[in-house]
Write an enzyme that holds these catalytic residues in place. Structure first.
Site, PDB file in Angstrom:
ATOM      1  N   ASN A  12       0.807  -1.224   0.000  1.00 40.35           N
ATOM      2  CA  ASN A  12       0.000   0.000   0.000  1.00 40.35           C
ATOM      3  C   ASN A  12       0.838   1.271   0.000  1.00 40.35           C
ATOM      4  O   ASN A  12       1.946   1.289   0.527  1.00 40.35           O
ATOM      5  CB  ASN A  12      -0.860   0.052   1.269  1.00 40.35           C
ATOM      6  CG  ASN A  12      -2.072  -0.860   1.187  1.00 40.35           C
ATOM      7  OD1 ASN A  12      -2.725  -0.941   0.156  1.00 40.35           O
ATOM      8  ND2 ASN A  12      -2.358  -1.541   2.283  1.00 40.35           N
ATOM      9  N   LYS A  58      -5.610   5.570  -5.826  1.00 46.43           N
ATOM     10  CA  LYS A  58      -6.055   4.688  -4.741  1.00 46.43           C
ATOM     11  C   LYS A  58      -6.018   5.423  -3.396  1.00 46.43           C
ATOM     12  O   LYS A  58      -6.847   5.191  -2.520  1.00 46.43           O
ATOM     13  CB  LYS A  58      -5.193   3.420  -4.684  1.00 46.43           C
ATOM     14  CG  LYS A  58      -5.813   2.383  -3.756  1.00 46.43           C
ATOM     15  CD  LYS A  58      -5.173   1.023  -3.799  1.00 46.43           C
ATOM     16  CE  LYS A  58      -5.915   0.102  -2.837  1.00 46.43           C
ATOM     17  NZ  LYS A  58      -5.167  -1.099  -2.504  1.00 46.43           N
ATOM     18  N   ASN A 110      -9.447   4.896   5.459  1.00 42.58           N
ATOM     19  CA  ASN A 110      -8.590   4.249   6.457  1.00 42.58           C
ATOM     20  C   ASN A 110      -8.266   5.239   7.576  1.00 42.58           C
ATOM     21  O   ASN A 110      -8.210   4.878   8.743  1.00 42.58           O
ATOM     22  CB  ASN A 110      -7.275   3.771   5.828  1.00 42.58           C
ATOM     23  CG  ASN A 110      -7.414   2.491   5.012  1.00 42.58           C
ATOM     24  OD1 ASN A 110      -7.226   1.399   5.501  1.00 42.58           O
ATOM     25  ND2 ASN A 110      -7.768   2.644   3.751  1.00 42.58           N
ATOM     26  N   SER A 133      -8.441  -2.177   6.397  1.00 40.08           N
ATOM     27  CA  SER A 133      -7.381  -3.010   6.988  1.00 40.08           C
ATOM     28  C   SER A 133      -6.551  -2.232   8.007  1.00 40.08           C
ATOM     29  O   SER A 133      -6.143  -2.787   9.032  1.00 40.08           O
ATOM     30  CB  SER A 133      -6.485  -3.565   5.882  1.00 40.08           C
ATOM     31  OG  SER A 133      -5.963  -2.515   5.096  1.00 40.08           O
TER      32      SER A 133
END
Lengths: 275, 275
Positions: free
Chosen positions: A73, A155, A163, A226
């Site tokens: 990521n 993204k 997040n 996550s």
């Protein structure tokens, strides 16, 4: 594999998914890179906070033309690999998937599941398309992208607010963010700031992404990103890859980054003070 | 007076202070403005969230040359009075004081205690200096300022970050803000944003204010700003006067307001979701 190794060797890997469950009994799992040896392609799926471990893990896997594909990521992972092992080996990839590892050897797949890959140093090469074909042969949708950095920023337009606010707002899921008028507004404003930052760095992203991402998030329901699960379970959070590095790059390019800066420091504080 | 009226009529007003305690037995306290009647000077110390009540409270106090002095916090109070009762009556004042009303008729004075006043519509007039003299005769340091709006913004340089982060960070005092590296950084960045906003609106404030305010805050120790106490005790918080109105004026003037916007929405959410 680290903590899951024994379990996976004995019981294999299990995937629970609405698209069908799957049990891979004979998974090839190794404790060290030496057991694997020189490889054509190394897929890096380590958390970005463990990148220093790659300095030891990768050399046993290398031969002259080994390709390093990072599916990690955020920003900075391709640069890390390039610095240590040469930029020409590096391909970056993005995973668009909602999944959580719920217990050793068990993955729960909640939605989506495509990969986008691109060369770190320039336009796609024949090898880029060959790797995409390998994924497709395994049943994974994989798209080749001409501009990896642009895809990374695109993204981040989702990852930074969702997040981030999930952690900063005290541990809430994406449905709770969208249901709160102030958090929904901040999520949109953060998205706009990330889009402006990307543009300032030369990556053109359309303003319509904001609306698209909000629409795409509603069907996820009470999904916990996550990073939030990492946060709640006391594991390391990829704060520099997802928030710190984008913030610094955008600030250095002269972009307006007040909201991103605020969120980054809130997450830092949340990590420092978590129980 | 409202809820304190009976108590103060029976027992008077008590002030606890390091500079000496004080008991004012014969305090003139009234339940209605009609009991007071037309006055030379009306000092408005209501919370800004109750401004609508002034529409009924003030008319019985007015004669042709009644002066309205608002000692309220933040932006928008002079404008409210000007709109309802005429701009030429209006003087604004700022209180630099740490104090809390701890129980009916009891005020605890923790530090400082000066007032700055200025005309709403322009430069100081003879009446402005006369009012300052009245305060001085009562033992209160009172300064006349040539630019009221600038003074309001200068005070916001402290109030916006310290009152705001105290609430947004979960109910902490100013010492806890300064002891946390991320909150201290955000406080400084918010101060810089308020200074830039003031400049964009034509009120010149020096960059050195940031350092000055941090230095002035350390000796306050574990002081809880009044907005935090309001928040913790379930009372109304002056969110529009202190954060909303400055944010909107700065945004409309084209200033960079990402941090202020973020804080404003965090406080809104904190107020909406408080127990």
């Amino acid at each position: 594999m680290r903590s899951d190794l024994d379990h996976v060797r004995r019981r294999g890997l299990r995937l629970h998914s609405k698209q069908g469950d799957c049990h891979l009994q004979g998974a090839s799992a190794y404790a060290t890179a030496e057991e694997i040896g020189p490889s054509d392609l190394v897929i890096i799926a380590l958390k970005a906070t463990s990148n220093e471990a790659l300095v030891e893990l990768i050399p046993p896997l290398l031969k002259e033309d080994t390709i390093l594909l990072t599916l990690q990521n955020g920003l900075g992972n391709e640069e890390f690999l390039a610095e240590h092992f040469g930029a020409e080996r590096v391909i970056g990839g993005l995973c668009f998937v909602c999944l959580n590892r719920t217990e050793p050897g068990v993955i729960r797949h909640l939605g989506a599941g495509t990969i986008s890959i691109g060369e770190f140093t320039g336009l796609p090469l024949p090898r880029t398309h060959e790797i995409a074909s390998e994924f497709k042969r395994s049943g994974v949708v994989c798209n080749v992208k001409p501009d990896l950095a642009r895809e990374r920023w695109k993204k981040l337009v989702w990852n930074i607010p969702f997040n981030g606010l999930a952690i900063a707002a005290g541990g809430i899921d994406v449905a709770e963010i969208l249901a709160d008028p102030d958090l929904e507004f901040l999520a949109r404003q953060l998205m706009r700031e990330v889009i402006s930052s990307a543009r300032q760095l030369g990556h053109e992203l359309p303003a319509s992404l904001v609306e698209d991402q909000v629409k795409a998030t509603h069907p996820m329901g009470p999904y916990k990103p996550s990073s939030l699960i990492d946060f709640l379970e006391g594991r390391e959070v990829e704060i520099e890859a997802i928030w710190g590095e984008p913030y610094r790059r955008a600030a250095n390019a002269g972009a307006e980054v007040g909201r991103l800066e605020y969120l980054y420091h809130e997450i830092r504080r949340a990590l420092r003070t978590r129980q």
